[in-house]
Scaffold this active site. Sequence first.
Site, PDB file in Angstrom:
ATOM      1  N   CYS A  23       0.833  -1.211   0.000  1.00 21.36           N
ATOM      2  CA  CYS A  23       0.000   0.000   0.000  1.00 21.36           C
ATOM      3  C   CYS A  23       0.868   1.261   0.000  1.00 21.36           C
ATOM      4  CB  CYS A  23      -0.892  -0.074   1.246  1.00 21.36           C
ATOM      5  SG  CYS A  23      -1.580   1.484   1.792  1.00 21.36           S
ATOM      6  N   CYS A  26       0.205   3.728   2.833  1.00 21.32           N
ATOM      7  CA  CYS A  26       0.728   3.173   4.099  1.00 21.32           C
ATOM      8  C   CYS A  26       2.219   3.483   4.231  1.00 21.32           C
ATOM      9  CB  CYS A  26       0.534   1.660   4.144  1.00 21.32           C
ATOM     10  SG  CYS A  26      -1.187   1.145   4.036  1.00 21.32           S
TER      11      CYS A  26
END
Length: 98
Positions: A23, A26
């Site tokens: 991600c 993230c």
Amino acid sequence: METFNQLIQSGSPVLVDFYADWCGPCKAMAPVVKEVADAVRGKARVVKVNIDKNQAAAQQFQVQAVPTFILFKNGKVLWRHPGMIDKTSLVGIIEKNS
């Protein structure tokens, strides 16, 4: 080593960062999460949970997007936020619930 459920039973706030290695947002949040952890040291804990390695925890709290931040205290969800968020907001939410 304590389990996830033991961890969130803490009497002081525990901010959980549900993330995934694949991600992009993230990865962008990782340094912010570290700064938040440093800022609240002694008042709260900050824990990162990889949703791919801890699918049961992610399902238990219906994490559908990453990153998702959930603040726990005494096993209860006090606050949750899907997506990116700035350090000042995160620290403020933790301090408000300390």
